[in-house]
Design an enzyme around this catalytic site. Structure first.
Site, PDB file in Angstrom:
ATOM      1  N   LYS A  13       0.836  -1.206   0.000  1.00 44.05           N
ATOM      2  CA  LYS A  13       0.000   0.000   0.000  1.00 44.05           C
ATOM      3  C   LYS A  13       0.871   1.257   0.000  1.00 44.05           C
ATOM      4  O   LYS A  13       0.680   2.161  -0.800  1.00 44.05           O
ATOM      5  CB  LYS A  13      -0.922   0.026   1.234  1.00 44.05           C
ATOM      6  CG  LYS A  13      -1.828  -1.176   1.361  1.00 44.05           C
ATOM      7  CD  LYS A  13      -2.738  -1.066   2.565  1.00 44.05           C
ATOM      8  CE  LYS A  13      -2.038  -1.073   3.917  1.00 44.05           C
ATOM      9  NZ  LYS A  13      -1.372  -2.347   4.276  1.00 44.05           N
ATOM     10  N   ARG A  88     -10.087   0.736   8.023  1.00 45.44           N
ATOM     11  CA  ARG A  88      -9.619  -0.601   8.371  1.00 45.44           C
ATOM     12  C   ARG A  88     -10.684  -1.422   9.077  1.00 45.44           C
ATOM     13  O   ARG A  88     -10.435  -2.568   9.413  1.00 45.44           O
ATOM     14  CB  ARG A  88      -8.430  -0.449   9.319  1.00 45.44           C
ATOM     15  CG  ARG A  88      -7.126  -0.938   8.735  1.00 45.44           C
ATOM     16  CD  ARG A  88      -6.080  -0.575   9.744  1.00 45.44           C
ATOM     17  NE  ARG A  88      -4.895  -1.326   9.572  1.00 45.44           N
ATOM     18  CZ  ARG A  88      -3.784  -0.815   9.031  1.00 45.44           C
ATOM     19  NH1 ARG A  88      -3.761   0.412   8.565  1.00 45.44           N
ATOM     20  NH2 ARG A  88      -2.705  -1.545   8.968  1.00 45.44           N
ATOM     21  N   ARG A 127      11.745  -5.044   4.116  1.00 49.18           N
ATOM     22  CA  ARG A 127      11.611  -3.646   4.542  1.00 49.18           C
ATOM     23  C   ARG A 127      12.521  -3.349   5.735  1.00 49.18           C
ATOM     24  O   ARG A 127      13.165  -2.299   5.784  1.00 49.18           O
ATOM     25  CB  ARG A 127      10.154  -3.329   4.909  1.00 49.18           C
ATOM     26  CG  ARG A 127       9.996  -1.902   5.394  1.00 49.18           C
ATOM     27  CD  ARG A 127       8.572  -1.452   5.483  1.00 49.18           C
ATOM     28  NE  ARG A 127       7.783  -2.301   6.376  1.00 49.18           N
ATOM     29  CZ  ARG A 127       6.464  -2.341   6.364  1.00 49.18           C
ATOM     30  NH1 ARG A 127       5.795  -1.598   5.516  1.00 49.18           N
ATOM     31  NH2 ARG A 127       5.808  -3.113   7.204  1.00 49.18           N
ATOM     32  N   ARG A 139      10.621  -0.344  12.254  1.00 43.45           N
ATOM     33  CA  ARG A 139       9.294  -0.329  12.883  1.00 43.45           C
ATOM     34  C   ARG A 139       9.198  -1.400  13.957  1.00 43.45           C
ATOM     35  O   ARG A 139       9.592  -2.547  13.736  1.00 43.45           O
ATOM     36  CB  ARG A 139       8.219  -0.574  11.818  1.00 43.45           C
ATOM     37  CG  ARG A 139       7.810   0.700  11.124  1.00 43.45           C
ATOM     38  CD  ARG A 139       6.899   0.426   9.948  1.00 43.45           C
ATOM     39  NE  ARG A 139       5.703  -0.332  10.308  1.00 43.45           N
ATOM     40  CZ  ARG A 139       4.674  -0.479   9.483  1.00 43.45           C
ATOM     41  NH1 ARG A 139       4.693   0.078   8.277  1.00 43.45           N
ATOM     42  NH2 ARG A 139       3.626  -1.180   9.852  1.00 43.45           N
ATOM     43  N   ARG A 150      -0.987  -8.800  13.336  1.00 41.35           N
ATOM     44  CA  ARG A 150      -1.514  -7.792  12.393  1.00 41.35           C
ATOM     45  C   ARG A 150      -2.348  -8.488  11.316  1.00 41.35           C
ATOM     46  O   ARG A 150      -3.378  -7.983  10.894  1.00 41.35           O
ATOM     47  CB  ARG A 150      -0.362  -7.010  11.743  1.00 41.35           C
ATOM     48  CG  ARG A 150       0.244  -5.972  12.694  1.00 41.35           C
ATOM     49  CD  ARG A 150       1.664  -5.631  12.315  1.00 41.35           C
ATOM     50  NE  ARG A 150       1.770  -4.911  11.069  1.00 41.35           N
ATOM     51  CZ  ARG A 150       2.917  -4.766  10.399  1.00 41.35           C
ATOM     52  NH1 ARG A 150       4.035  -5.298  10.876  1.00 41.35           N
ATOM     53  NH2 ARG A 150       2.961  -4.085   9.292  1.00 41.35           N
TER      54      ARG A 150
END
Ligand code: AP5
Ligand code: MG
Length: 282
Positions: A13, A88, A127, A139, A150
């Site tokens: 995204k 969401r 990432r 993160r 998640r």
């Protein structure tokens, strides 16, 4: 253009939103980024969100809806936006509908990035490596353990939005397993096909048609001055033109009506043609 990017953690995204920002010059509204900024700045919202985010759960609806509402009020949102990671939950989607209605704004599309769950961990690990290489702080939720949570939140609370937007004929699904470049191309094709953006060629064609129509219309306006009562604006009779329908668009998600297909092929509406001919004769 007003767009929602929907997809599980690591589906791309943020990556695709950034590319759309560069191409179309509209803003990206990522609730995840905004919340991380709030956590870093230790604002009251950040203090509430910190532990929730670290656990992989969702921050309460009223907090994120408040953030988005404030952001949509800012002048740079008037030109269009890409919502990344919002809504969401179904209550967030309903709140967004209400916000947009109040602001007389219409959503163009919801693009779902569909990715096999098995690929997501690898992407998140990539990432982490990329962020480390850039010297950025990694993160806190980018671990295998939190990613599992998640994903569970996504399945339970966010996946129902696929049905929500599909019912409202807003959902378009893109195969997020393709390369980043291919996903971008498919998104751009879709945006062109639904008329959310115009290609250079389509713009030129539309300008040509408008210029053609302007000549007889000018004569008509002279007779109008004499009392013939001819309409003043002929350009509006011509719709936007675009490219043929997107290949990556799943049939089950959304079909273009016949009139839109004609528009996507760069043809003016039949009715519009007739009107102009009559005007030209008048
Ligand atoms: P958020 O920041 O939104 O995280 P997320 O949804 O979990 O998604 P990610 O940012 O991890 O993934 P992405 O889809 O953006 O993928 P990316 O482009 O980076 O939310 C974080 C937390 O904040 C939530 O858990 C929640 O607590 C809270 N929150 C946020 N919004 C909320 C809301 N509305 N309500 C309640 N709580 C909220 O890509 C990942 C990696 O894959 C990159 O390395 C990239 O280079 C790579 N990649 C991308 N595309 C491809 C491709 N096609 N092929 C190969 N690699 C690719
Ligand atoms: Mg993201």
């Amino acid at each position: 253009m007003r767009l929602i990017l929907l997809g599980p953690p690591g589906s791309g995204k943020g990556t695709q939103a950034q590319r759309l920002v560069q191409r179309y010059g509209i803003i990206q509204l990522s609730t995840g980024e905004m919340l991380r900024a709030a956590v870093a700045a230790q604002t009251p919202v950040g203090l509430k969100a910190k532990d929730i985010m670290a656990s992989g759960a969702l921050v309460p609806d009223e907090i994120v809806v408040g953030i988005i509402s404030d952001r949509l009020d800012q002048p740079d949102a008037a030109k269009g936006f890409i919502l990344d990671g919002f809504p969401r939950t179904v209550p967030q989607a309903e709140a967004l509908d209400e916000l947009l209605k109040r602001k007389h704004m219409r959503l163009d599309a919801v693009i779902e990035l569909r990715v096999n769950e098995s690929a997501l961990l690898q992407r998140v690990e990539t990432r982490v490596a990329e962020m480390r290489a850039r010297g950025e702080e990694v993160r806190i939720d980018d671990t295998q353990e939190v990613l599992t949570k998640r994903l569970a939140s996504y399945r339970q609370l966010t996946e129902p939005l696929i049905h929500y937007y599909s019912e409202r004929r807003k959902l378009l699904t893109v195969d997020g397993m393709m390369t980043i470049e291919h996903v971008t191309r498919e998104i751009n094709r879709i945006l062109t096909a639904i008329g959310a953006v115009e290609t250079k060629g389509a713009k030129a064609a539309a300008a040509k048609r408008t210029a053609k129509a302007a000549k007889p219309a000018a004569k008509t306006s002279k007779s109008a001055a004499k009392g013939a009562g001819a309409p003043k604006k002929t350009a509006k009779a011509y719709p936007k033109a675009g490219k043929p329908a997107a290949k990556g668009m799943k049939k089950s998600s959304r079909r273009l009506p016949a009139s839109s297909k004609a528009r996507a092929a760069g043809k003016p509406r039949k009715a519009a043609k007739k009107v102009t001919k009559k005007r030209a004769k008048a």
